[in-house]
Design a protein around this motif. Structure first.
Motif, mmCIF file in Angstrom:
data_model
loop_
_atom_site.group_PDB
_atom_site.id
_atom_site.type_symbol
_atom_site.label_atom_id
_atom_site.label_comp_id
_atom_site.label_asym_id
_atom_site.label_seq_id
_atom_site.Cartn_x
_atom_site.Cartn_y
_atom_site.Cartn_z
ATOM 1 N N ALA A 192 13.723 32.843 38.142
ATOM 2 C CA ALA A 192 12.759 31.869 37.616
ATOM 3 C C ALA A 192 13.272 30.444 37.796
ATOM 4 O O ALA A 192 12.516 29.542 38.187
ATOM 5 N N ALA A 193 14.555 30.225 37.525
ATOM 6 C CA ALA A 193 15.138 28.883 37.661
ATOM 7 C C ALA A 193 15.123 28.423 39.111
ATOM 8 O O ALA A 193 14.794 27.269 39.406
ATOM 9 N N ILE A 194 15.457 29.328 40.033
ATOM 10 C CA ILE A 194 15.463 28.976 41.465
ATOM 11 C C ILE A 194 14.051 28.644 41.924
ATOM 12 O O ILE A 194 13.828 27.645 42.627
ATOM 13 N N PRO A 251 9.291 25.889 49.942
ATOM 14 C CA PRO A 251 9.307 27.317 49.636
ATOM 15 C C PRO A 251 10.720 27.733 49.238
ATOM 16 O O PRO A 251 11.710 27.097 49.621
ATOM 17 N N VAL A 252 10.826 28.810 48.475
ATOM 18 C CA VAL A 252 12.129 29.263 47.977
ATOM 19 C C VAL A 252 13.118 29.470 49.122
ATOM 20 O O VAL A 252 14.272 29.040 49.043
ATOM 21 N N ALA A 253 12.682 30.119 50.202
ATOM 22 C CA ALA A 253 13.599 30.396 51.319
ATOM 23 C C ALA A 253 14.146 29.108 51.924
ATOM 24 O O ALA A 253 15.346 29.000 52.202
ATOM 25 N N LEU A 313 16.612 27.469 49.386
ATOM 26 C CA LEU A 313 17.913 28.139 49.352
ATOM 27 C C LEU A 313 18.708 27.903 50.636
ATOM 28 O O LEU A 313 19.923 27.709 50.594
ATOM 29 N N ARG A 314 18.022 27.897 51.769
ATOM 30 C CA ARG A 314 18.718 27.636 53.037
ATOM 31 C C ARG A 314 19.303 26.224 53.021
ATOM 32 O O ARG A 314 20.457 26.010 53.387
ATOM 33 N N ASN A 315 18.516 25.246 52.585
ATOM 34 C CA ASN A 315 19.003 23.865 52.546
ATOM 35 C C ASN A 315 20.186 23.709 51.594
ATOM 36 O O ASN A 315 21.172 23.042 51.913
ATOM 37 N N VAL A 316 20.094 24.325 50.417
ATOM 38 C CA VAL A 316 21.199 24.257 49.455
ATOM 39 C C VAL A 316 22.430 24.945 50.039
ATOM 40 O O VAL A 316 23.546 24.423 49.969
ATOM 41 N N GLY A 317 22.226 26.122 50.628
ATOM 42 C CA GLY A 317 23.340 26.868 51.199
ATOM 43 C C GLY A 317 24.021 26.150 52.346
ATOM 44 O O GLY A 317 25.224 26.326 52.585
ATOM 45 N N LEU A 318 23.268 25.332 53.060
ATOM 46 C CA LEU A 318 23.844 24.583 54.179
ATOM 47 C C LEU A 318 24.412 23.231 53.737
ATOM 48 O O LEU A 318 24.874 22.446 54.555
ATOM 49 N N GLY A 319 24.337 22.969 52.433
ATOM 50 C CA GLY A 319 24.953 21.753 51.906
ATOM 51 C C GLY A 319 24.072 20.523 51.926
ATOM 52 O O GLY A 319 24.558 19.419 51.692
#
Length: 121
Positions: A23-25, A35-37, A40-46
């Motif tokens: 829910a938080a994500i 979009p969530v994907a 998350l990809r942007n956060v994961g890539l810094g």
């Protein structure tokens, strides 16, 4: 002229999360307009992910809305022939109407800046 094709993403990562984490994500992704994907990809890539809302502009809109409410209350007193408003002449009421219009224009300008451009996907 041929268009460059973006590479197709074929790999997927599975990340187990708790329901409250999910829910938080989703809420954070929605606040960025992504979009969530993609979020998350942007956060994961810094990449720094920014909200699409300009919070300072939202606060300014709240302040202006309060000003409009007070101006509207004064106008309502005058239109209702309230004895408290008897001391105000027509000139003051016209100035009040001009102030309301100016304030409305100010709100419109700020509303156009509240939602920032979404980052590229």
């Amino acid at each position: 002229m041929t268009k460059e094709k973006r590479p197709t993403r074929r790999k997927r990562l599975r990340v187990p999360v708790l329901p409250d984490e999910e829910a938080a994500i989703k809420k954070m992704a929605a606040s960025t307009g992504l979009p969530v994907a993609v979020f998350l990809r942007n956060v994961g890539l810094g990449y720094q992910v920014r909200s699409i809302l300009d919070h300072k502009a939202v606060e300014e809109l709240v302040r202006i809305n309060g000003d409009l409410g007070r101006l509207g209350g004064l106008l309502k007193l005058w239109l209702a022939d309230d004895p408290r408003a008897a001391q105000y002449g027509e000139r003051l009421v016209r100035a009040l109407l001009t102030k309301i219009e100016d304030t409305r224009d100010q709100m419109h300008r700020i509303m156009q800046t509240v939602v920032m451009q979404r980052p590229g996907r």
